[in-house]
Design an enzyme around this catalytic site. Sequence first.
Site, PDB file in Angstrom:
ATOM      1  N   SER A 141    -105.976 -10.728 -82.739  1.00  0.00           N
ATOM      2  CA  SER A 141    -106.522 -10.125 -83.948  1.00  0.00           C
ATOM      3  C   SER A 141    -106.201 -11.036 -85.131  1.00  0.00           C
ATOM      4  O   SER A 141    -105.032 -11.342 -85.377  1.00  0.00           O
ATOM      5  CB  SER A 141    -105.893  -8.744 -84.130  1.00  0.00           C
ATOM      6  OG  SER A 141    -106.338  -8.146 -85.324  1.00  0.00           O
ATOM      7  N   LYS A 167    -110.766 -11.276 -82.518  1.00  0.00           N
ATOM      8  CA  LYS A 167    -111.141 -10.116 -83.344  1.00  0.00           C
ATOM      9  C   LYS A 167    -110.883 -10.482 -84.800  1.00  0.00           C
ATOM     10  O   LYS A 167    -109.777 -10.897 -85.136  1.00  0.00           O
ATOM     11  CB  LYS A 167    -110.305  -8.910 -82.906  1.00  0.00           C
ATOM     12  CG  LYS A 167    -110.157  -7.790 -83.921  1.00  0.00           C
ATOM     13  CD  LYS A 167    -109.585  -6.543 -83.258  1.00  0.00           C
ATOM     14  CE  LYS A 167    -108.621  -5.786 -84.154  1.00  0.00           C
ATOM     15  NZ  LYS A 167    -108.031  -4.605 -83.471  1.00  0.00           N
ATOM     16  N   LEU A 168    -111.902 -10.326 -85.613  1.00  0.00           N
ATOM     17  CA  LEU A 168    -111.759 -10.600 -87.040  1.00  0.00           C
ATOM     18  C   LEU A 168    -111.604  -9.294 -87.787  1.00  0.00           C
ATOM     19  O   LEU A 168    -112.408  -8.370 -87.614  1.00  0.00           O
ATOM     20  CB  LEU A 168    -112.989 -11.332 -87.589  1.00  0.00           C
ATOM     21  CG  LEU A 168    -113.391 -12.654 -86.933  1.00  0.00           C
ATOM     22  CD1 LEU A 168    -114.610 -13.229 -87.657  1.00  0.00           C
ATOM     23  CD2 LEU A 168    -112.235 -13.649 -86.946  1.00  0.00           C
ATOM     24  N   LYS A 169    -110.601  -9.225 -88.639  1.00  0.00           N
ATOM     25  CA  LYS A 169    -110.481  -8.081 -89.530  1.00  0.00           C
ATOM     26  C   LYS A 169    -111.527  -8.245 -90.626  1.00  0.00           C
ATOM     27  O   LYS A 169    -111.686  -9.353 -91.168  1.00  0.00           O
ATOM     28  CB  LYS A 169    -109.068  -8.052 -90.132  1.00  0.00           C
ATOM     29  CG  LYS A 169    -107.994  -7.668 -89.116  1.00  0.00           C
ATOM     30  CD  LYS A 169    -108.147  -6.216 -88.720  1.00  0.00           C
ATOM     31  CE  LYS A 169    -106.953  -5.722 -87.918  1.00  0.00           C
ATOM     32  NZ  LYS A 169    -107.070  -4.291 -87.595  1.00  0.00           N
ATOM     33  N   ASP A 195    -113.041  -5.614 -86.806  1.00  0.00           N
ATOM     34  CA  ASP A 195    -112.318  -4.355 -87.017  1.00  0.00           C
ATOM     35  C   ASP A 195    -112.233  -4.077 -88.512  1.00  0.00           C
ATOM     36  O   ASP A 195    -111.660  -4.871 -89.260  1.00  0.00           O
ATOM     37  CB  ASP A 195    -110.905  -4.465 -86.420  1.00  0.00           C
ATOM     38  CG  ASP A 195    -110.127  -3.154 -86.499  1.00  0.00           C
ATOM     39  OD1 ASP A 195    -110.668  -2.152 -87.017  1.00  0.00           O
ATOM     40  OD2 ASP A 195    -108.963  -3.135 -86.031  1.00  0.00           O
ATOM     41  N   ASN A 197    -111.018  -1.066 -89.891  1.00  0.00           N
ATOM     42  CA  ASN A 197    -109.972  -0.111 -90.281  1.00  0.00           C
ATOM     43  C   ASN A 197    -110.454   0.867 -91.355  1.00  0.00           C
ATOM     44  O   ASN A 197    -109.795   1.041 -92.379  1.00  0.00           O
ATOM     45  CB  ASN A 197    -108.693  -0.832 -90.740  1.00  0.00           C
ATOM     46  CG  ASN A 197    -107.948  -1.496 -89.592  1.00  0.00           C
ATOM     47  OD1 ASN A 197    -107.940  -2.722 -89.491  1.00  0.00           O
ATOM     48  ND2 ASN A 197    -107.350  -0.717 -88.708  1.00  0.00           N
ATOM     49  N   GLU A 220    -115.140  -2.216 -84.631  1.00  0.00           N
ATOM     50  CA  GLU A 220    -114.083  -1.217 -84.470  1.00  0.00           C
ATOM     51  C   GLU A 220    -113.909  -0.428 -85.765  1.00  0.00           C
ATOM     52  O   GLU A 220    -113.752  -1.015 -86.840  1.00  0.00           O
ATOM     53  CB  GLU A 220    -112.795  -1.972 -84.095  1.00  0.00           C
ATOM     54  CG  GLU A 220    -111.600  -1.110 -83.755  1.00  0.00           C
ATOM     55  CD  GLU A 220    -110.395  -1.987 -83.376  1.00  0.00           C
ATOM     56  OE1 GLU A 220    -110.576  -3.185 -83.070  1.00  0.00           O
ATOM     57  OE2 GLU A 220    -109.268  -1.465 -83.400  1.00  0.00           O
ATOM     58  N   ASP A 245    -111.003   3.480 -82.985  1.00  0.00           N
ATOM     59  CA  ASP A 245    -109.552   3.292 -82.903  1.00  0.00           C
ATOM     60  C   ASP A 245    -108.909   4.511 -83.573  1.00  0.00           C
ATOM     61  O   ASP A 245    -108.578   5.507 -82.895  1.00  0.00           O
ATOM     62  CB  ASP A 245    -109.185   1.962 -83.600  1.00  0.00           C
ATOM     63  CG  ASP A 245    -107.698   1.724 -83.765  1.00  0.00           C
ATOM     64  OD1 ASP A 245    -106.898   2.617 -83.415  1.00  0.00           O
ATOM     65  OD2 ASP A 245    -107.308   0.646 -84.262  1.00  0.00           O
ATOM     66  N   LYS A 269    -104.360   3.124 -77.994  1.00  0.00           N
ATOM     67  CA  LYS A 269    -102.996   2.822 -78.467  1.00  0.00           C
ATOM     68  C   LYS A 269    -102.137   4.035 -78.153  1.00  0.00           C
ATOM     69  O   LYS A 269    -102.358   5.116 -78.725  1.00  0.00           O
ATOM     70  CB  LYS A 269    -102.994   2.592 -79.977  1.00  0.00           C
ATOM     71  CG  LYS A 269    -103.692   1.317 -80.449  1.00  0.00           C
ATOM     72  CD  LYS A 269    -103.706   1.268 -81.967  1.00  0.00           C
ATOM     73  CE  LYS A 269    -104.388  -0.008 -82.451  1.00  0.00           C
ATOM     74  NZ  LYS A 269    -104.682   0.064 -83.899  1.00  0.00           N
ATOM     75  N   GLY A 297    -103.193  -2.953 -80.365  1.00  0.00           N
ATOM     76  CA  GLY A 297    -101.840  -3.424 -80.659  1.00  0.00           C
ATOM     77  C   GLY A 297    -101.426  -2.977 -82.040  1.00  0.00           C
ATOM     78  O   GLY A 297    -102.268  -2.709 -82.895  1.00  0.00           O
TER      79      GLY A 297
HETATM   80  O1  SMG Z   1    -100.733  -6.069 -82.310  1.00  0.00           O
HETATM   81  O2  SMG Z   1    -102.097  -7.764 -82.247  1.00  0.00           O
HETATM   82  C1  SMG Z   1    -101.693  -6.728 -82.745  1.00  0.00           C
HETATM   83  C2  SMG Z   1    -102.406  -6.205 -83.973  1.00  0.00           C
HETATM   84  C3  SMG Z   1    -103.767  -5.780 -83.646  1.00  0.00           C
HETATM   85  O3  SMG Z   1    -105.374  -5.585 -85.386  1.00  0.00           O
HETATM   86  C4  SMG Z   1    -104.466  -5.061 -84.775  1.00  0.00           C
HETATM   87  N1  SMG Z   1    -104.026  -3.812 -85.063  1.00  0.00           N
HETATM   88  O4  SMG Z   1    -106.383  -1.476 -86.339  1.00  0.00           O
HETATM   89  O5  SMG Z   1    -106.268  -2.402 -84.449  1.00  0.00           O
HETATM   90  C5  SMG Z   1    -105.822  -2.251 -85.577  1.00  0.00           C
HETATM   91  C6  SMG Z   1    -104.615  -2.998 -86.081  1.00  0.00           C
HETATM   92  C7  SMG Z   1    -103.591  -2.026 -86.575  1.00  0.00           C
HETATM   93  C8  SMG Z   1    -102.322  -2.618 -87.049  1.00  0.00           C
HETATM   94  S1  SMG Z   1    -102.471  -3.435 -88.516  1.00  0.00           S
HETATM   95  C9  SMG Z   1    -100.917  -3.533 -89.201  1.00  0.00           C
HETATM   96 MG    MG Z   2    -108.143  -1.191 -85.112  1.00  0.00          MG
END
Ligand code: SMG
Ligand code: MG
Length: 375
Positions: A141, A167-169, A195, A197, A220, A245, A269, A297
């Site tokens: 990520s 995966k790109l935020k 993703d 969020n 996501e 998610d 998760k 994660g």
């Molecule tokens: O553990 O590699 C990891 C992080 C993966 O992007 C990740 N997690 O929304 O999926 C998600 C985020 C939540 C945690 S961000 C602090």
């Molecule tokens: Mg996510």
Amino acid sequence: MRLEGLELRRIAMPLVAPFRTSFGTERERDVLLVRAVGADAEGWGECVAMGAPLYSSEHVDGAAEVIRRFLAPALAAAAAGGLAEGVDAWTAEAAFAPFKGHPMAKAAVETAVLDAVLRAAGMPLGGFLGAVRDRVPAGVSVGIMDSVPALLDAVAGYLDAGYLRIKLKIEPGWDVDPVRAVRERFGDAVLLQVDANTAYTLGDARQLARLDPFDLLLIEQPLAEDDVRGHAALARLIRTPICLDESIVSARAAADAIALGACSIVNIKPGRVGGYLEARRVHDVCAANGVAVWAGGMLETGLGRAANVTLAALPGFTLPGDTSASDRYYARDITPPFVLAGGHVAVPQGPGIGVSPVPDVLAEVTTATSWIPLK
Ligand code: SMG
Ligand code: MG
């Protein structure tokens, strides 16, 4: 398992680089670890709540408080009133059920109990959950960056290391341009997903449809956690498959989201759904509906990572997870590090979660400990 008590331990774990998402920037994890001490064995659980309630409503101080005030006493009561053999993960789950919410706090304690029970029985977590692989493909990520060139450098590094999926935020203002840049530089063969969020609304459907030409595996959680109907509407307006998610807080929520057409893929998760027992049920509901799942994660240390990597070895996990190697997160992990080999991470094979903290390292990063007797 006859439980003597729970140790709550806080550790400070600086990340190798800041990790920026649409809701904030993580620089260091303030991790709550739970150690369940039993007569025959002890077990570990890692609480994935962050310092502030920005990913979901939980935060780490709140989780510790909930464990101290409600979960530990409920576990003690269950142990006192229950079977002669003591408590197991199902006892813990049932004892915690009356308390609303706080899945990350519940998951940490349940996992510690489960690990202790499995270690005492000499059974690996993979055997308990039904894992069918001894290694899992690793994705990574990649956070929001200050510039597209900085992002391309980061992605290049991860692809060189062997990660099998990127995966790109994303967030409004950082979506189509970074995706286009990654596709132009690294080509169409890279497994790529995004993703958000929860950073968008249904009104952004036209902007999100601009991601359609880039052949993403999935988008996501574009919309709010409680906007399941909005995700179903969005799914009719964009071609990129929707993965949920934050919205998937239980197996029932997964069943509802699937029935409503809100998602065609689910991120699992254990912390978000209250533990590995419920995570397994989410997997089963998705499998029964033909919905692919993958392991999410929460920047876990090796303790949380061990259990997540094991979960990712179940048959329904058909997409690479956010199950990266230890060095993607921490210069020094508290367990022997998880490493990338041919783009995969090995599933621990020992009893329970299969790994333990290195005592010296654990002592160095510990900021506080407390003991909760259970008898
Ligand atoms: O553990 O590699 C990891 C992080 C993966 O992007 C990740 N997690 O929304 O999926 C998600 C985020 C939540 C945690 S961000 C602090
Ligand atoms: Mg996510």
